[in-house]
Design a protein around this motif. Sequence first.
Motif, PDB file in Angstrom:
ATOM      1  N   ALA A  56      -0.431 108.366 134.917  1.00 47.72           N
ATOM      2  CA  ALA A  56      -1.386 107.335 134.473  1.00 47.72           C
ATOM      3  C   ALA A  56      -0.707 105.966 134.432  1.00 47.72           C
ATOM      4  CB  ALA A  56      -1.955 107.695 133.101  1.00 47.72           C
ATOM      5  N   LEU A  57       0.537 105.932 133.971  1.00 46.97           N
ATOM      6  CA  LEU A  57       1.248 104.653 133.797  1.00 46.97           C
ATOM      7  C   LEU A  57       2.216 104.421 134.942  1.00 46.97           C
ATOM      8  CD1 LEU A  57       1.944 104.966 129.990  1.00 46.97           C
ATOM      9  CD2 LEU A  57       0.376 103.375 131.077  1.00 46.97           C
ATOM     10  N   ASN A  58       1.712 104.466 136.161  1.00 55.95           N
ATOM     11  CA  ASN A  58       2.607 104.326 137.310  1.00 55.95           C
ATOM     12  C   ASN A  58       2.695 102.879 137.805  1.00 55.95           C
ATOM     13  OD1 ASN A  58       0.133 104.000 138.427  1.00 55.95           O
ATOM     14  ND2 ASN A  58       0.402 105.474 140.090  1.00 55.95           N
ATOM     15  N   PHE A  59       2.434 101.934 136.876  1.00 60.31           N
ATOM     16  CA  PHE A  59       2.569 100.512 137.243  1.00 60.31           C
ATOM     17  C   PHE A  59       3.211  99.784 136.068  1.00 60.31           C
ATOM     18  CE2 PHE A  59      -1.619 101.509 135.606  1.00 60.31           C
ATOM     19  CZ  PHE A  59      -1.772 100.596 134.568  1.00 60.31           C
ATOM     20  N   SER A  60       3.680  98.569 136.319  1.00 60.43           N
ATOM     21  CA  SER A  60       4.425  97.866 135.274  1.00 60.43           C
ATOM     22  C   SER A  60       3.483  97.071 134.369  1.00 60.43           C
ATOM     23  CB  SER A  60       5.456  96.931 135.907  1.00 60.43           C
ATOM     24  OG  SER A  60       4.766  95.911 136.600  1.00 60.43           O
ATOM     25  N   ILE A  61       3.946  96.786 133.157  1.00 60.63           N
ATOM     26  CA  ILE A  61       3.194  95.969 132.195  1.00 60.63           C
ATOM     27  C   ILE A  61       4.161  94.916 131.658  1.00 60.63           C
ATOM     28  CG2 ILE A  61       1.860  95.987 130.044  1.00 60.63           C
ATOM     29  CD1 ILE A  61       1.053  98.855 130.596  1.00 60.63           C
ATOM     30  N   PRO A  62       4.396  93.856 132.435  1.00 60.64           N
ATOM     31  CA  PRO A  62       5.403  92.878 131.997  1.00 60.64           C
ATOM     32  C   PRO A  62       4.929  92.018 130.823  1.00 60.64           C
ATOM     33  CG  PRO A  62       4.525  92.336 134.197  1.00 60.64           C
ATOM     34  CD  PRO A  62       3.810  93.560 133.735  1.00 60.64           C
ATOM     35  N   LEU A  63       5.891  91.625 129.999  1.00 60.63           N
ATOM     36  CA  LEU A  63       5.624  90.629 128.957  1.00 60.63           C
ATOM     37  C   LEU A  63       6.214  89.315 129.456  1.00 60.63           C
ATOM     38  CD1 LEU A  63       4.619  90.492 125.808  1.00 60.63           C
ATOM     39  CD2 LEU A  63       7.035  90.061 125.426  1.00 60.63           C
ATOM     40  N   THR A  64       5.376  88.308 129.599  1.00 60.23           N
ATOM     41  CA  THR A  64       5.804  87.032 130.167  1.00 60.23           C
ATOM     42  C   THR A  64       5.667  85.934 129.128  1.00 60.23           C
ATOM     43  OG1 THR A  64       4.917  87.765 132.288  1.00 60.23           O
ATOM     44  CG2 THR A  64       5.345  85.421 132.070  1.00 60.23           C
ATOM     45  N   LYS A  65       6.702  85.131 129.004  1.00 65.12           N
ATOM     46  CA  LYS A  65       6.609  84.008 128.068  1.00 65.12           C
ATOM     47  C   LYS A  65       5.729  82.929 128.681  1.00 65.12           C
ATOM     48  CE  LYS A  65       9.382  80.867 125.363  1.00 65.12           C
ATOM     49  NZ  LYS A  65      10.582  80.846 124.523  1.00 65.12           N
ATOM     50  N   VAL A  66       4.729  82.476 127.941  1.00 65.80           N
ATOM     51  CA  VAL A  66       3.878  81.402 128.461  1.00 65.80           C
ATOM     52  C   VAL A  66       4.389  80.066 127.967  1.00 65.80           C
ATOM     53  CG1 VAL A  66       1.534  80.468 128.579  1.00 65.80           C
ATOM     54  CG2 VAL A  66       1.879  82.947 128.586  1.00 65.80           C
ATOM     55  N   THR A  67       4.582  79.958 126.674  1.00 66.16           N
ATOM     56  CA  THR A  67       5.104  78.720 126.110  1.00 66.16           C
ATOM     57  C   THR A  67       5.483  78.950 124.648  1.00 66.16           C
ATOM     58  OG1 THR A  67       4.552  76.415 125.552  1.00 66.16           O
ATOM     59  CG2 THR A  67       2.747  77.958 125.565  1.00 66.16           C
ATOM     60  N   GLY A  68       6.524  78.290 124.172  1.00 68.53           N
ATOM     61  CA  GLY A  68       6.893  78.348 122.752  1.00 68.53           C
ATOM     62  C   GLY A  68       6.953  79.769 122.221  1.00 68.53           C
TER      63      GLY A  68
END
Length: 430
Positions: A79-91
């Motif tokens: 089911a989880l065969n893709f990534s879930i990145p956490l990206t900094k947007v600002t501050g």
Amino acid sequence: MRYYSTNKQVPLSTLRDAVLKGLADDGGLYMPEHIPQFGNSFFSTLRKKTLQEMSLEVAAAFFGGDVAAAPLRGIVYDALNFSIPLTKVTGRLYSLELFHGPTMAFKDVGARFLARLMQYLARNEQSGINVLVATSGDTGSAVANGFLGMAGVAVTVLYPKGLVSKIQESQFTTLGQNVRALEVEGTFDDCQRLVKQAFLDKELNARRKLTSANSINLARFIPQAFYYFWGWAQMPPGSEVVVCVPSGNFGNLSAGLLAQRMGLPIKHFVAANNANDIFLKYLQTAEFSPRSSIATIASAMDVGNPSNFARIMDLYGNDYAKAAAAISGYSYSDAQIRTIVKRVFGGTQYLLDPHGACAYEALREYLENDKNAQGFFLETAHPAKFKETMDEILDDGIAVPGKLQAFMRGAKQSIGISNRYEDFKAFLLQ
Ligand SMILES: *Cc1c(COP(=O)(O)O)cnc(C)c1O
């Protein structure tokens, strides 16, 4: 583990019954009889784990007694065969990008898990199962693609005519195989009402094995808790974490609250709405007053009677004061959403979709008053899923990823239907 209905008028259910039924016979939503607790040792090692590893631990805490270890591992990892990145947007603001799955919306997580668990639970079923799903856009594509080609499963997607984007529509009307799309003359609430009524119709259920894949289904609700653990673990160590969820039916937010109840140290939740601000009104007035949904450019959140409200109330023992202390709410008009997308793109080059834009802004507003905290919002869909809207907002328009273009090449096959229950029932019985 057994599961109770939020209406408490029916006996406890097994996992199999709860998942294959979707909605309990008393109209309530299923909840786990007890919520597993994770202690410090789990959280202190969480940052070292992959998304799949930590998800399997959470899944095992709920399903380990009902699904053997090897198949459960297969269900979670597949089911989880893709990534879930956490990206900094600002501050202090981060985006948890839940749109890297096959249909490019967060619903891939729950829908892919549900499809695999359902197939496992129904493996000895003789007659095959019929999955009904009402969609405001992204559920239909995630569920249809999650089940596509699975033997013994027929999927019927109900969607409101003219109220989903072209790309979304192509994702569930061009598939063929075991997927049929019903184009309903009405709103998403009509679609949801038809599905709910079908489940409560004894005569129909005696003749067809119906099951739901909407966010009311327990097997979509629980896996949506996985990525809250993941998001938290990617945040800078030591931070007080606030999480903001762009909300429609409130399944996603409920799953976050569940994760928190399991011990995940999330400081506070923020619910972002578009003009459909029923939940915000509830927080402000203690009155829950469902009403017809209003069409907005964040269309997957156009819900006038959020089903998972029952789960939120259940988690807080139907205590308004407790719920209102744990969750803050904000709502944004279409004009505001457009401005937010433009402003954030101009300032940071980060491109929000209309749903993520509500969540970004709600988190930003909330953090103004909580200077010690940092936060992430859930970016629930790729902006190109809303190409028409994004092209209006952005000077240069938006490029469509190849994954989405592939859907657009198929021929639309859908069946028009009224919003009357009798018509829907006749269709299911033919
Ligand atoms: C479904 C959806 C939502 C709302 O999620 P709920 O769990 O129904 O609250 C938000 N954004 C997008 C892009 C969606 O598809």
